[in-house]
Design an enzyme around this catalytic site. Structure first.
Site, PDB file in Angstrom:
ATOM      1  N   ARG A   1       1.018  -1.338  -0.066  1.00  0.00           N
ATOM      2  CA  ARG A   1       0.001  -0.002  -0.116  1.00  0.00           C
ATOM      3  C   ARG A   1       0.987   1.276   0.190  1.00  0.00           C
ATOM      4  NH1 ARG A   1      -2.349   3.038   4.651  1.00  0.00           N
ATOM      5  NH2 ARG A   1      -3.798   4.384   3.696  1.00  0.00           N
TER       6      ARG A   1
ATOM      7  N   HIS B   1      -2.601  11.004   1.042  1.00  0.00           N
ATOM      8  CA  HIS B   1      -2.147  10.799   2.322  1.00  0.00           C
ATOM      9  C   HIS B   1      -1.553  12.141   2.745  1.00  0.00           C
ATOM     10  CE1 HIS B   1      -0.729   7.209   5.172  1.00  0.00           C
ATOM     11  NE2 HIS B   1      -0.396   8.543   5.794  1.00  0.00           N
TER      12      HIS B   1
ATOM     13  N   GLU C   1      -7.050   8.602   6.760  1.00  0.00           N
ATOM     14  CA  GLU C   1      -7.315   9.230   7.747  1.00  0.00           C
ATOM     15  C   GLU C   1      -7.742  10.718   7.892  1.00  0.00           C
ATOM     16  OE1 GLU C   1      -3.782   8.707  10.386  1.00  0.00           O
ATOM     17  OE2 GLU C   1      -4.024   6.628  10.396  1.00  0.00           O
TER      18      GLU C   1
ATOM     19  N   ASN D   1      -7.141   1.878  10.159  1.00  0.00           N
ATOM     20  CA  ASN D   1      -5.987   2.158  10.882  1.00  0.00           C
ATOM     21  C   ASN D   1      -6.286   1.722  12.172  1.00  0.00           C
ATOM     22  OD1 ASN D   1      -5.004   2.447   8.245  1.00  0.00           O
ATOM     23  ND2 ASN D   1      -4.342   4.463   8.328  1.00  0.00           N
TER      24      ASN D   1
ATOM     25  N   TYR E   1      -4.113   1.848  16.008  1.00  0.00           N
ATOM     26  CA  TYR E   1      -2.915   1.928  16.730  1.00  0.00           C
ATOM     27  C   TYR E   1      -3.117   1.789  18.293  1.00  0.00           C
ATOM     28  CZ  TYR E   1      -0.588   3.321  12.694  1.00  0.00           C
ATOM     29  OH  TYR E   1       0.143   3.393  11.254  1.00  0.00           O
TER      30      TYR E   1
ATOM     31  N   GLU F   1      -3.330   0.036   8.214  1.00  0.00           N
ATOM     32  CA  GLU F   1      -2.101   0.156   8.810  1.00  0.00           C
ATOM     33  C   GLU F   1      -2.401  -0.210  10.236  1.00  0.00           C
ATOM     34  OE1 GLU F   1      -1.103   4.419   9.296  1.00  0.00           O
ATOM     35  OE2 GLU F   1      -1.372   4.618   7.097  1.00  0.00           O
TER      36      GLU F   1
HETATM   37  C1  FCB Z   1      -0.949   7.047  10.880  1.00  0.00           C
HETATM   38  C2  FCB Z   1      -0.450   7.728   9.654  1.00  0.00           C
HETATM   39  C3  FCB Z   1       0.776   7.202   9.004  1.00  0.00           C
HETATM   40  C4  FCB Z   1       1.849   7.002  10.087  1.00  0.00           C
HETATM   41  C5  FCB Z   1       1.135   6.282  11.304  1.00  0.00           C
HETATM   42  C6  FCB Z   1       2.380   6.273  12.456  1.00  0.00           C
HETATM   43  O1  FCB Z   1      -1.726   8.229  11.284  1.00  0.00           O
HETATM   44  O2  FCB Z   1      -1.317   7.455   8.470  1.00  0.00           O
HETATM   45  O3  FCB Z   1       1.262   8.078   7.862  1.00  0.00           O
HETATM   46  O4  FCB Z   1       2.138   8.440  10.637  1.00  0.00           O
HETATM   47  O5  FCB Z   1       0.252   7.110  11.615  1.00  0.00           O
END
Ligand code: FCB
Length: 477
Positions: A92, A136, A181, A309, A311, A382
């Site tokens: 990607r 992006h 995002e 995404n 995290y 992600e």
């Molecule tokens: C996300 C972004 C990516 C990177 C990661 C850690 O928010 O999409 O570009 O910065 O975090």
């Protein structure tokens, strides 16, 4: 009986059944143009908001910029070979808007398009499925000068750009993500201002969010008309939002932050409406007068896939008089109308970004989207972590990052077992890169990058991931 003289197969020490993923599960890794390409003023590329922002004093750590980054623009064939060595099934990447349409309007820049055509051909030649993200975060600077995402016209410009890329690459790229995002583009770019273009106005952030989604919807319509066979989606960064306690004030704080972080985008895109309570929470910030008849129909144009995404989790609590706000994406100004909500840390292990490690939150997030919003195939576009790495004897043994991936892949597997149609996973990131306002100080890569020599070293996590891909699964614990 196996021949005792033959070398042991990888994983021979792992007893017990494997956690196997469904056949055809799309194993990949992700990057973004400004974070890796460099060549900022080559090949006809003109500045984006991230060039301007990173060249403005005080905006990024140590004044780091993406001028050179990982020099991927010049090293692309080697980087694709590296992906092939890892056995990636998909890659990607994002297209840099000002590289293919300098200035953000008018004719295409052939040299820019040729770079991506070569990249896609290189990928296909190695049996790697290209997954293209159109946006992006690198808005051409002249479009920002004309008002940026808070201005409605930017949505139309984005759809024109999408069409231009589809005309050039639509015959060879199947998977398309419109936006990466949009929460970050809107609320970090125009709310807190820690991201480009660095403006800080809650009303602008709300307008930006709407026009980003409008641009998404218009782009989907354009792509659908010209490439009916394409798989179209958007990527949202979603968080479970948990109240710090079951006190009424904490529960309400969680409702508000969930509205801004998740439902602001999920509801318009997948249900065609803004939640009434979100509009009420934003009453003092925006009257939503920028929303025109028909917008939400465009925004909710049918998709083929949804990208998520993931995290970390947000844990929040009711305001307390005089409490100190936390920094960065927890800064009050990226939560317009809810600036006084407190973000609570629970003392659980964190990454080098200070983000709490919370793999069960991935299961919650996937299940929620599937249960409450859509039956569409979901992809984790992600997931990953920053940790401080050390190069020792030419090796990087990143045990923490490997453990993070392992825990989140187990969570992904649990979600599939629970019935979520999860079809793929993209590690963030293929290689260390320019981490936005943090510059090169945060390393998310499975591949280490020495920014002086541009030497790439696959870390332990990369070798481990290659093995996961080969087995299409993980050893049971
Ligand atoms: C996300 C972004 C990516 C990177 C990661 C850690 O928010 O999409 O570009 O910065 O975090």
């Amino acid at each position: 009986m196996s021949n005792p003289a033959s070398p042991p197969a990888v994983g021979v020490l792992d007893q017990g059944p494997e956690l196997t993923f469904p056949p055809g599960f799309l194993w990949g890794a992700a990057t973004a143009a400004y974070q890796i390409e460099g060549a900022a003023s080559e090949g006809g590329r003109t500045p984006s908001i991230w060039d301007t922002f990173s060249h403005t004093e005080g905006r990024t750590v140590a004044g780091h910029t993406g001028d050179v980054a990982c020099d991927h623009y010049h090293r692309m064939p080697d980087d694709v070979r590296l992906m092939a060595d890892l056995g990636l099934k998909s890659y990607r990447f994002s297209v840099s808007w000002p590289r293919v349409q300098p200035g953000g309007s008018g004719a295409a820049n052939q040299e820019g398009l040729d770079f991506y055509r070569r990249l896609v051909d290189e990928l296909l030649g190695h049996g790697i499925e290209p997954w293209l993200t159109l946006y992006h975060w690198d808005l051409p600077q002249p479009l920002e000068d004309a008002g940026g995402w808070p201005a409605r016209d930017t949505a139309g410009r984005f759809a024109d750009y999408a069409q231009l890329v589809a005309d050039a690459l639509g015959d060879r790229v199947k998977y398309w993500t419109t936006l990466n995002e949009p929460w970050c583009s809107a609320f970090l770019g125009y709310g807190s201002g820690v991201h480009a273009p660095g403006r800080s106005d809650g009303g602008d952030a709300v307008r930006a969010g709407h026009h980003l989604m409008l641009g998404h919807g218009l782009a989907v319509q354009a792509l659908r008309a010209s490439r009916p066979d394409a798989q179209l989606g958007i990527t949202l960064n979603l968080y479970p939002v948990t109240p710090a306690s079951d006190a009424v004030g904490d529960v309400d704080a969680a409702r508000r932050i969930d509205g801004l972080a998740n439902r602001f985008f999920l509801d318009p895109v997948l249900r065609g409406s803004y939640p009434a309570e979100l509009r009420a929470d934003l009453r003092g910030v925006s009257d939503f007068g920028h929303v025109r008849d028909g917008d939400l129909k465009i925004i909710s144009s049918p998709l083929d896939v949804v990208g998520i995404n993931y995290y970390s989790r947000h844990v929040v609590a009711a305001p307390i008089e005089g409490a100190e706000p936390e920094a960065y994406w927890r800064s009050p100004s990226c939560w317009p109308g809810s600036e006084d909500v407190r973000f609570v840390t629970r003392g659980v292990p964190v990454t080098d970004m200070n983000w709490e490690i919370d793999a069960p939150g991935l299961v919650e997030t996937l299940e929620r989207v599937h249960r409450d919003y859509t039956d569409l195939p979901l992809y984790i576009t992600e997931n990953g972590s920053a940790f401080v790495d050390a190069v020792v004897d030419g090796q990087v043994d990143d045990v923490d990052r490997l453990a993070y991936f392992d825990a989140h892949l187990r969570a992904a597997h649990a979600a599939i077992t629970a019935g979520v149609p999860l079809k793929g996973y993209f590690a963030w990131s293929l290689m260390d890169n320019f981490e936005w306002a943090w510059g090169y100080t945060k390393r998310f890569g499975m591949v280490h990058v020495d920014y002086d020599s541009q030497l790439r070293i696959p870390k332990s996590s990369a070798r481990w991931y290659a093995d996961v891909i080969r087995r299409n699964g993980l050893a049971a614990q």
